[in-house]
Design an enzyme around this catalytic site. Structure first.
Site, PDB file in Angstrom:
ATOM      1  N   ASP A 137       2.362   2.056   3.208  1.00  0.00           N
ATOM      2  CA  ASP A 137       2.303   2.120   4.214  1.00  0.00           C
ATOM      3  C   ASP A 137       3.769   1.644   4.313  1.00  0.00           C
ATOM      4  OD1 ASP A 137       1.815   2.778   6.952  1.00  0.00           O
ATOM      5  OD2 ASP A 137       1.863   0.679   6.689  1.00  0.00           O
ATOM      6  N   GLU A 182       5.827   5.994   1.752  1.00  0.00           N
ATOM      7  CA  GLU A 182       5.956   6.781   2.881  1.00  0.00           C
ATOM      8  C   GLU A 182       7.092   5.422   3.448  1.00  0.00           C
ATOM      9  OE1 GLU A 182       4.665   6.214   7.952  1.00  0.00           O
ATOM     10  OE2 GLU A 182       4.611   4.045   6.815  1.00  0.00           O
TER      11      GLU A 182
HETATM   12  C1  GLC Z   1       2.910   3.884   8.943  1.00  0.00           C
HETATM   13  C2  GLC Z   1       1.185   4.492   9.563  1.00  0.00           C
HETATM   14  C3  GLC Z   1       0.820   4.372  11.384  1.00  0.00           C
HETATM   15  C4  GLC Z   1       1.756   2.992  11.089  1.00  0.00           C
HETATM   16  C5  GLC Z   1       1.589   1.929  10.610  1.00  0.00           C
HETATM   17  C6  GLC Z   1       2.171   0.909  10.696  1.00  0.00           C
HETATM   18  O1  GLC Z   1       4.161   4.290  10.053  1.00  0.00           O
HETATM   19  O2  GLC Z   1       1.433   6.013   9.005  1.00  0.00           O
HETATM   20  O3  GLC Z   1      -0.178   4.762  11.744  1.00  0.00           O
HETATM   21  O4  GLC Z   1       0.447   2.535  12.610  1.00  0.00           O
HETATM   22  O5  GLC Z   1       2.761   2.396   9.104  1.00  0.00           O
HETATM   23  O6  GLC Z   1       1.251  -0.244   9.417  1.00  0.00           O
END
Ligand code: GLC
Length: 535
Positions: free
Chosen positions: A201, A243
């Site tokens: 993440d 991500e």
């Molecule tokens: C990522 C996740 C999201 C979350 C953020 C903070 O973007 O997909 O759902 O709020 O990280 O952890």
């Protein structure tokens, strides 16, 4: 002998929100045992790998992305033993499982933060503290609708702390070697439970440096390379999925290797989401013009041969418009989020089917692009049956409603009197109409089409592994391309418009229709698509 193809390069992923999937104990919350009960459904759908949204103990300010304990399972979801049982049961069906790894920040309820704000060692420097809130001013704010600064004041410590997301999610201090080691421990703990990897993440934000926007810093890449080295040494079967909501050339860096030479193997992430292509699929469809998709993919640099992109149409967050221009964003909002309640931060908090006016042709068309453009496709739970959303719910909860299994009470999701969120129950998307059982029984349903897409995708390695060559058709409403791998060529044709478009085609086999196509002029109907295996 050519090297074997790594599993993730040809896999279909399924993003699964445990709370929404299936409630096995009647408390109104989906749980890990509930997922086990539904694994046969997922295996039958044909997906290869499940991505579980966070299941850690958490105060749920950010639905589990605010971790209060890295070594446990939220009681709503079950126990560690249930987590292990799920992985074992998935593996028994040939399904892999990856989980969210949240390394950038914790919850403010995490004991590390509670100790840090009291300056208790060894946690004093676990977070990013400062006497002033004027540092790192070039860093943007991500949760724009809620936060006005990346700094928040802490009464107890008498200092500001840094947070890229909600103020209840303080960023960890990766300049502290102890924090770096903590995360390696967390990784080993979950890998030893049997996982097949992580969706990592919010990776661009690990380090902060003055005079930068604090994204994609060299220090961040250096740490992530160490994480990858650990995985390669101890868990070589497993993957790291990145991500990073960034432009293609910036995401390219997260694959590692040599940016100028894709023959050098990647040494950072195995996979990375292709964020910028996603909104452009919606743009191209609404404009009836392929240009946005073609341009972004032409601009996408080649990646190392041991890596793969991940593509998606929707996920658990808002449909992000961070990777488009301001003008395009305004246009997307006007077209796809006419009601202000549909907007959130820099995005649109709606599901696939409502975004596409529940038009079956458009839903299939975008899914066809998902399966035929480069990258491993990720399906978001519920989109395979065309579930709707609930914009009356706050934040991103409107796209996280209970899975609609059948037309019985609570959509077959739960027997509880009260659910964590109401099931969708409107005349168009409501569970009485839109549910798995009904679509299983109907050969013409969206679900059956999705099963067909997945099965055909698996039969056609060129879609997963092939190169990409766009057709130069004079009508820009035609998005056509060839995918070629070894001796296989698949011609993929998509009509982005409401009119018929004629294309000249070679002698081919029409995979989805299951028939021989003699070649010649072919008229694609409005929003029609074809997958042709060239003879
Ligand atoms: C990522 C996740 C999201 C979350 C953020 C903070 O973007 O997909 O759902 O709020 O990280 O952890």
């Amino acid at each position: 002998m050519p090297a074997p193809i790594p599993w993730y390069q040809t896999a279909v992923f399924y993003e699964l929100y445990v709370r929404a999937f299936r409630d096995s104990n009647g408390d109104g919350h989906g749980d890990l045992r509930g997922v086990i009960e539904r694994l046969d459904y997922l295996a039958d759908l044909g997906v290869d790998c499940l991505w579980l949204l966070p299941t850690y103990p958490s105060p749920l300010v950010d639905d589990g992305y605010d971790v209060a304990d890295y070594y446990g399972v939220h009681p709503d979801y079950g126990t560690l033993a249930d987590f292990e049982a799920l992985i074992e049961a998935a593996h028994a069906r040939g399904l892999r499982v990856i989980a969210d790894l949240i390394i950038n920040h914790t919850s403010d309820q995490h004991p590390w933060f509670q100790a840090s704000r009291r300056r208790q060692d060894p946690y004093t420097d676990y977070y990013v503290w400062s006497d002033t809130d004027q540092k790192y001013r070039e860093a943007r704010i991500i949760f724009l609708d809620t936060e006005t600064s990346n700094w928040a004041w802490d009464e107890v410590r008498g200092q500001y702390y840094w947070h890229r997301f909600y103020r209840q999610q303080p960023d960890l201090n990766f300049d502290n070697p102890a924090v770096q080691e903590e995360m390696f421990k967390v990784v080993r703990f979950w890998m030893n439970r049997g996982l097949d990897g992580f969706r990592v993440d919010a990776v661009p934000y690990l380090f902060e440096r003055e005079g930068t926007n604090c994204e994609n810093l060299p220090e961040t890449h250096a740490y992530l390379k160490r994480l990858r080295a650990l995985m390669d040494a101890e868990y070589p079967h497993a993957i790291l999925l990145c991500e990073a909501n960034q432009w293609p050339e910036d995401v390219r860096a997260y694959f590692g290797g040599d940016p100028n030479d894709p023959t050098v193997p990647g040494d950072e992430f195995h996979m990375g989401f292709h964020f910028p292509v996603m909104p452009r699929l919606y743009m191209a469809l609404r404009r009836g013009d392929r240009t946005p998709v073609v341009d972004i993919l032409r601009r996408t640099p080649p990646i190392p041969s041991n890596c793969q992109w991940c593509t998606f149409l929707r996920n658990h967050d808002e449909l992000t418009l961070e990777m488009v221009t301001e003008e395009e964003r305004q246009w997307m909002w006007a077209e796809y989020a006419p009601d202000p309640r549909m907007r959130l931060n820099l995005g649109i908090r709606r599901r696939l089917a409502p975004l596409l006016d529940n038009d079956r042709r458009k839903i299939e068309l975008l899914n066809s692009l998902l399966f035929t453009l480069p990258g491993s496709p990720i399906l978001y739970y519920g989109d395979e049956i065309g579930m709707g959303d609930n914009i009356a719910l706050p934040d991103r909860n409107g796209v996280r409603t209970p899975m609609q299994w059948d037309s019985s009470a609570n959509a077959g999701f739960s027997t509880a009197a009260r659910l964590y969120a109401p099931v969708i129950d409107d005349p168009i998307y409501g569970y009485r109409r839109v549910n798995v059982a009904a679509q299983m029984a109907n050969p013409a349903s969206l679900l059956q089409r999705m099963r067909r897409f997945i099965a055909a995708y698996k039969d056609l390695p060129a879609l997963a592994l092939g190169d990409l060559e766009f057709l130069d058709h004079p009508d820009r409403g035609l998005l056509g391309f060839r995918r070629r791998y070894r001796r296989q060529t698949v011609l993929c044709l998509h009509n982005l418009t409401a009119r018929g478009i004629q294309v000249q085609t070679p002698d081919a086999y029409d995979v989805l229709a299951n028939l021989d196509w003699p070649g010649g002029p072919l008229t694609l109907p409005p929003y029609g698509y074809r997958w042709l295996v060239v003879r």
